[in-house]
Enzyme design. Structure first.
Site, PDB file in Angstrom:
ATOM      1  N   LYS A  22      59.908  25.422  40.322  1.00  9.88           N
ATOM      2  CA  LYS A  22      59.896  25.925  42.148  1.00  9.88           C
ATOM      3  C   LYS A  22      59.269  27.183  41.802  1.00  9.88           C
ATOM      4  CE  LYS A  22      64.005  26.300  43.377  1.00  9.88           C
ATOM      5  NZ  LYS A  22      63.989  28.265  44.241  1.00  9.88           N
ATOM      6  N   SER A  23      59.810  28.326  40.780  1.00  7.85           N
ATOM      7  CA  SER A  23      59.413  29.768  40.279  1.00  7.85           C
ATOM      8  C   SER A  23      57.937  29.751  40.359  1.00  7.85           C
ATOM      9  CB  SER A  23      60.020  29.851  39.455  1.00  7.85           C
ATOM     10  OG  SER A  23      61.514  30.015  39.572  1.00  7.85           O
ATOM     11  N   ARG A  27      54.867  31.165  43.797  1.00 11.21           N
ATOM     12  CA  ARG A  27      54.145  32.421  42.855  1.00 11.21           C
ATOM     13  C   ARG A  27      52.305  31.578  42.634  1.00 11.21           C
ATOM     14  NH1 ARG A  27      58.729  32.815  40.490  1.00 11.21           N
ATOM     15  NH2 ARG A  27      59.369  34.837  39.716  1.00 11.21           N
ATOM     16  N   SER A 144      66.608  41.962  42.333  1.00 11.59           N
ATOM     17  CA  SER A 144      66.010  40.965  41.826  1.00 11.59           C
ATOM     18  C   SER A 144      64.809  40.909  41.612  1.00 11.59           C
ATOM     19  CB  SER A 144      66.096  40.189  43.426  1.00 11.59           C
ATOM     20  OG  SER A 144      65.628  38.443  43.348  1.00 11.59           O
ATOM     21  N   SER A 145      64.582  39.690  40.689  1.00 17.66           N
ATOM     22  CA  SER A 145      63.015  40.026  39.900  1.00 17.66           C
ATOM     23  C   SER A 145      62.419  39.213  41.067  1.00 17.66           C
ATOM     24  CB  SER A 145      62.856  38.864  38.928  1.00 17.66           C
ATOM     25  OG  SER A 145      63.415  37.613  39.344  1.00 17.66           O
ATOM     26  N   GLN A 146      62.324  39.291  42.136  1.00 16.53           N
ATOM     27  CA  GLN A 146      61.693  38.284  43.209  1.00 16.53           C
ATOM     28  C   GLN A 146      61.154  39.449  44.101  1.00 16.53           C
ATOM     29  OE1 GLN A 146      63.691  35.569  45.759  1.00 16.53           O
ATOM     30  NE2 GLN A 146      63.992  34.345  43.990  1.00 16.53           N
ATOM     31  N   SER A 172      65.516  41.174  34.839  1.00 16.43           N
ATOM     32  CA  SER A 172      64.659  40.063  34.855  1.00 16.43           C
ATOM     33  C   SER A 172      63.922  39.572  34.420  1.00 16.43           C
ATOM     34  CB  SER A 172      64.784  39.472  36.402  1.00 16.43           C
ATOM     35  OG  SER A 172      66.768  39.418  37.103  1.00 16.43           O
ATOM     36  N   ASP A 291      70.764  32.289  37.188  1.00 17.29           N
ATOM     37  CA  ASP A 291      70.448  30.934  37.671  1.00 17.29           C
ATOM     38  C   ASP A 291      71.438  29.641  37.108  1.00 17.29           C
ATOM     39  OD1 ASP A 291      69.347  32.027  39.991  1.00 17.29           O
ATOM     40  OD2 ASP A 291      67.303  31.316  38.886  1.00 17.29           O
ATOM     41  N   LYS A 389      66.375  21.671  48.140  1.00 17.58           N
ATOM     42  CA  LYS A 389      65.687  23.539  48.238  1.00 17.58           C
ATOM     43  C   LYS A 389      64.766  23.115  46.916  1.00 17.58           C
ATOM     44  CE  LYS A 389      67.450  28.024  48.385  1.00 17.58           C
ATOM     45  NZ  LYS A 389      66.866  28.173  48.985  1.00 17.58           N
TER      46      LYS A 389
END
Length: 406
Positions: A22-23, A27, A144-146, A172, A291, A389
């Site tokens: 998903k990550s 991206r 958060s790294s996001q 992260s 996570d 999800k």
């Protein structure tokens, strides 16, 4: 839908194919939207990836990303650079409680035009896309790294690129390195030195290129837990994985060795084998891999191994407050557990209550982290389809292993 999970056997010999990370998928989807010459293979079939695709393709004035936190962060940055386009980016009631002020302020400092529709610091956001010409911004290093990745992903499209300074201790790094590696893969020049990241602007067209997404290591964590809780000699093969992964959660191979799981790398897969070795206690700093904290905590409870897990400060702003949720649900099962705002401490408990109903709090990882305990005792997972999800095939794959899911 609630489901009862059980199994009459604790010895496994099976092979499971898991879809793309998903990550990585999210991206690459954003990069593909910015650079349409890119092709992506092995895209995640998760809800989050689907929401990301729909958001990027939408021509509506309101874009609703529901529970998808990654999509909220990444699309905020994406729409900020879509010149002459205005959107309202919104989500679920829980999403409206998840802070985004740090990212919004960073984008606005770069010249973006983003305002809050309801409560300051939280979605929904009104974003008026424009060209961003400023190229320097500073963020706290422990966010958060996001937030960081969202800025890095749009950086090649900024007129002057981006110089991002991270103030403090970076938490992260694996996710940041994943983002930078994917940028490099499509031809973007990046530099990450000490606490400064530079991404240079694209000066030429990105050449056509096919990128294959590696399977999701976070999804693999549940099989590490299953093997750890199973009989010696149990073996599960998972594909498609590689030894030199971009995903931080590939640390599972090292972490679970202490819980009796050996990892063997094959050409496109990993083989997990239960061996007679378990640590007397577990102490992990999961700053780089938060996570997988839920999975590890549940595994340790099932193995009756005490554990101390630190570096978990980002878990309080996920789909739910994951630390409090873990405390509540493990306590139902008979655990002796305490949490702070960034750590979890589990003591040995000889109690394991049967037929306990686990609440999932709209959190896919709660459902999947607790499911392996069915090896020890029948367990009920409330709102079981929340797994869609990130891993829609989870329950079918558990059935393929021999679990009963009713």
């Amino acid at each position: 839908m609630n489901c009862k999970v059980s199994t009459s056997d604790s010895f496994f010999k099976a092979a499971i194919n898991i879809t793309g990370s998903k990550s990585e998928t999210n991206r690459l989807l954003l990069l593909q939207a910015l650079f349409p010459s890119l092709t992506i293979e092995n895209i995640s079939n998760s809800d989050d990836a689907g929401v990301m695709q729909k958001g990027l393709a939408s021509n509506e004035t309101v874009v609703d990303i529901h529970h998808a936190g990654t999509a909220m962060r990444f699309l905020t940055a994406y729409f900020a650079v879509q010149e002459e386009r205005e959107v309202v980016l919104t989500g679920s009631s829980r999403m409206k409680e998840r802070p985004i002020k740090i990212l919004v302020e960073a984008l606005n400092q770069l010249g973006a035009q983003i305002t809050y529709e309801e409560n300051e610091g939280y979605p929904p956001l009104r974003i008026s896309g424009k060209q961003l010409t400023k190229d320097k911004v500073t963020l706290p290093a422990d966010v958060s790294s996001q937030y960081i990745s969202a800025l890095l992903l749009i950086a090649p499209k900024l007129k002057n690129g981006l110089e991002l300074t991270l103030d403090g201790k970076i938490t992260s790094i694996p996710y940041i390195q994943m983002t930078l590696a994917l940028l490099e893969e499509i031809g973007v020049k990046t530099v990450f030195k000490e606490n400064v990241i530079k991404v240079f602007p694209i000066t030429e067209e990105v050449l056509p290129k096919t990128l294959t997404v590696e399977s999701d290591w976070s999804s693999a964590s549940y099989y590490y837990s299953i093997v750890a809780l199973s009989k010696t000699g149990s073996q599960i093969e998972l594909s498609s994985y590689k030894e030199n992964s971009l995903q931080g959660d590939s640390a599972l191979a090292t972490l679970y060795k202490q819980m009796g799981v050996d990892t063997t790398y094959k050409k496109n897969s990993i083989v997990l084998t239960k061996v007679p070795h378990e640590a007397a206690s577990i102490e992990f700093d999961l700053t780089k891999t938060p996570d997988i904290a839920q999975t590890i905590a549940v595994t340790c409870f099932g193995l009756q191994i005490p554990c101390a897990l630190s570096g978990l400060h980002t878990l309080k702003i996920k789909e739910t407050d994951r630390l409090e949720a873990l405390k509540t649900e493990l306590t139902k099962l008979g655990a002796s557990i305490s949490v702070t705002d960034k750590a979890l401490f589990l003591e040995v408990s000889n109690t394991l209550n049967s037929h306990v109903a686990i609440d999932t709090y709209n959190d896919h990882r709660m459902a999947m982290a607790f499911a392996p305990l069915a090896i020890k005792t029948p367990i009920i997972i409330n709102d079981a389809m929340v797994v869609s999800k990130s891993y829609p095939d989870f329950w079918e794959d558990l059935k393929a292993l021999g679990f009963e899911v009713l």
